[in-house]
Enzyme design. Structure first.
Site, PDB file in Angstrom:
ATOM      1  CG  ASP A  91      36.444  45.645  37.278  1.00 20.54           C
ATOM      2  OD1 ASP A  91      35.526  46.556  36.991  1.00 20.54           O
ATOM      3  OD2 ASP A  91      36.879  45.672  38.862  1.00 20.54           O
ATOM      4  CG  HIS A 149      30.622  50.101  30.028  1.00 23.51           C
ATOM      5  ND1 HIS A 149      31.722  49.379  31.021  1.00 23.51           N
ATOM      6  CD2 HIS A 149      29.963  50.598  30.780  1.00 23.51           C
ATOM      7  CE1 HIS A 149      30.635  49.596  31.538  1.00 23.51           C
ATOM      8  NE2 HIS A 149      29.497  49.941  32.115  1.00 23.51           N
ATOM      9  CG  LEU A 152      40.061  33.736  19.887  1.00 21.14           C
ATOM     10  CD1 LEU A 152      41.225  33.223  20.916  1.00 21.14           C
ATOM     11  CD2 LEU A 152      40.188  34.791  19.734  1.00 21.14           C
TER      12      LEU A 152
HETATM   13  C1  FPP Z   1      33.586  46.720  34.457  1.00 23.93           C
HETATM   14  O1  FPP Z   1      34.354  47.705  34.766  1.00 23.93           O
HETATM   15  C2  FPP Z   1      33.011  46.592  32.555  1.00 23.93           C
HETATM   16  C3  FPP Z   1      31.575  45.466  32.367  1.00 23.93           C
HETATM   17  C4  FPP Z   1      30.834  46.056  33.228  1.00 23.93           C
HETATM   18  C5  FPP Z   1      31.531  46.070  31.043  1.00 23.93           C
HETATM   19  C6  FPP Z   1      32.384  44.904  30.066  1.00 23.93           C
HETATM   20  C7  FPP Z   1      32.094  45.241  28.513  1.00 23.93           C
HETATM   21  C8  FPP Z   1      32.800  45.845  27.443  1.00 23.93           C
HETATM   22  C9  FPP Z   1      34.618  46.247  28.039  1.00 23.93           C
HETATM   23  C10 FPP Z   1      32.004  46.853  26.284  1.00 23.93           C
HETATM   24  C11 FPP Z   1      31.048  45.371  25.260  1.00 23.93           C
HETATM   25  C12 FPP Z   1      32.429  44.030  24.882  1.00 23.93           C
HETATM   26  C13 FPP Z   1      32.302  43.553  23.836  1.00 23.93           C
HETATM   27  C14 FPP Z   1      32.755  41.919  24.769  1.00 23.93           C
HETATM   28  C15 FPP Z   1      32.153  43.369  22.921  1.00 23.93           C
HETATM   29  P1  FPP Z   1      32.601  48.194  35.612  1.00 23.93           P
HETATM   30  O2  FPP Z   1      31.583  49.376  34.835  1.00 23.93           O
HETATM   31  O3  FPP Z   1      32.997  47.189  36.634  1.00 23.93           O
HETATM   32  O4  FPP Z   1      34.303  49.712  36.465  1.00 23.93           O
HETATM   33  P2  FPP Z   1      34.368  50.323  37.693  1.00 23.93           P
HETATM   34  O5  FPP Z   1      34.855  49.025  38.557  1.00 23.93           O
HETATM   35  O6  FPP Z   1      35.631  51.118  37.577  1.00 23.93           O
HETATM   36  O7  FPP Z   1      33.939  50.409  37.972  1.00 23.93           O
END
Ligand code: FPP
Length: 245
Positions: free
Chosen positions: A21, A38, A132
């Site tokens: 997050d 991201h 893993l």
């Molecule tokens: C949460 O941060 C993150 C996500 C909803 C997406 C997670 C995806 C990745 C890290 C990239 C792709 C992953 C892989 C496995 C290849 P948020 O957007 O909710 O952040 P915020 O709370 O600060 O708005």
């Protein structure tokens, strides 16, 4: 790297799950659009997967996209899906080189066709790896998973494949997508939020929870090792008293 300064490598948890997050806030701090967060989050994924492989962790589950994330702005969803497709297809070789087996949980059929296809292809290509196991939760929510399990179980009762009197926790667990994955012993959430957000509700019944202020794009393998060290300091009682352990 010498991880022994962080934790005892003989007492590793078998399975660590992470709620990644803070990508959006990280991007905002850098005056960039959310997708920049991201993209940098992918660098953290790579580093953490590498670290998990190095220490010999058995299972790592990453919450990459929740059922609720479908309600985000369409441009962010499209960009995230594209990022997933690109990352998965680009990383298959290094997953194989590192003996990592890829799995997915969630409603894969709800993903855009190319995303589901890349994912299934990568799962197939890595299925014989023995290091893993990396589980990506995609279009996943725990309530959705539990409802799917109940539907399958009810159908088996209706078809006389299952007797109601024989339903117990072990039988129910076998209807979950995670049926052959051990429950996580440690759940990490980044970005200072202390919530579970519909993630693995059944499976984390006895998990240790670890919350860190770090935003996901700043999280590195050393942070994973620190969390494992913290986990090892805890006394896991599973409902018993200290003296009984
Ligand atoms: C949460 O941060 C993150 C996500 C909803 C997406 C997670 C995806 C990745 C890290 C990239 C792709 C992953 C892989 C496995 C290849 P948020 O957007 O909710 O952040 P915020 O709370 O600060 O708005």
């Amino acid at each position: 790297m010498d991880y022994t300064s962080f934790f005892n490598k003989d007492l590793l948890p078998k399975h660590i799950a992470i709620i990644m997050d803070g990508n959006g806030r990280w991007a905002k701090n850098h005056n960039k659009p959310r997708i920049f967060g991201h993209k940098n989050g992918v660098l953290s994924v790579r580093d953490v997967v590498e670290g998990a492989g190095e220490i010999g962790l058995n299972y790592l589950t990453l919450y990459a996209f929740s059922t609720e994330n479908w309600n985000r702005p369409k441009v962010e969803i499209t960009a995230l899906m594209q990022l997933l497709v690109n990352t998965i297809s680009k990383e298959v070789k290094s997953l194989n080189d590192s003996n990592v087996r890829l799995l997915a949980i969630g409603d894969l059929q709800s993903l855009p066709g190319n995303c589901e296809k890349e994912m299934l292809k990568a799962i197939e290509k890595t299925k014989n790896n023995t290091g893993l196991t990396l589980v990506l939760a995609l279009s996943y929510s725990s309530k959705w998973e539990i409802v799917q399990a109940v539907k399958k179980l009810a159908a088996d009762v209706k078809n006389n494949q299952l007797d109601i009197n024989n339903i117990n926790e072990t039988v129910f667990k076998n209807y979950l997508q995670t049926h052959d994955i051990p429950d996580p012993e440690l759940l990490i959430r980044t970005s200072g939020e202390s919530r579970i957000s519909n993630f693995l509700l059944w499976q984390i019944a006895y998990s240790e929870l670890y919350f860190t202020e770090k935003l996901w794009p700043d999280f590195r393998k050393e942070d994973l090792f620190k969390a494992i060290g913290d986990f090892q300091q805890r006394e896991r009682r599973f409902g018993l008293t200290s003296e009984q352990l």
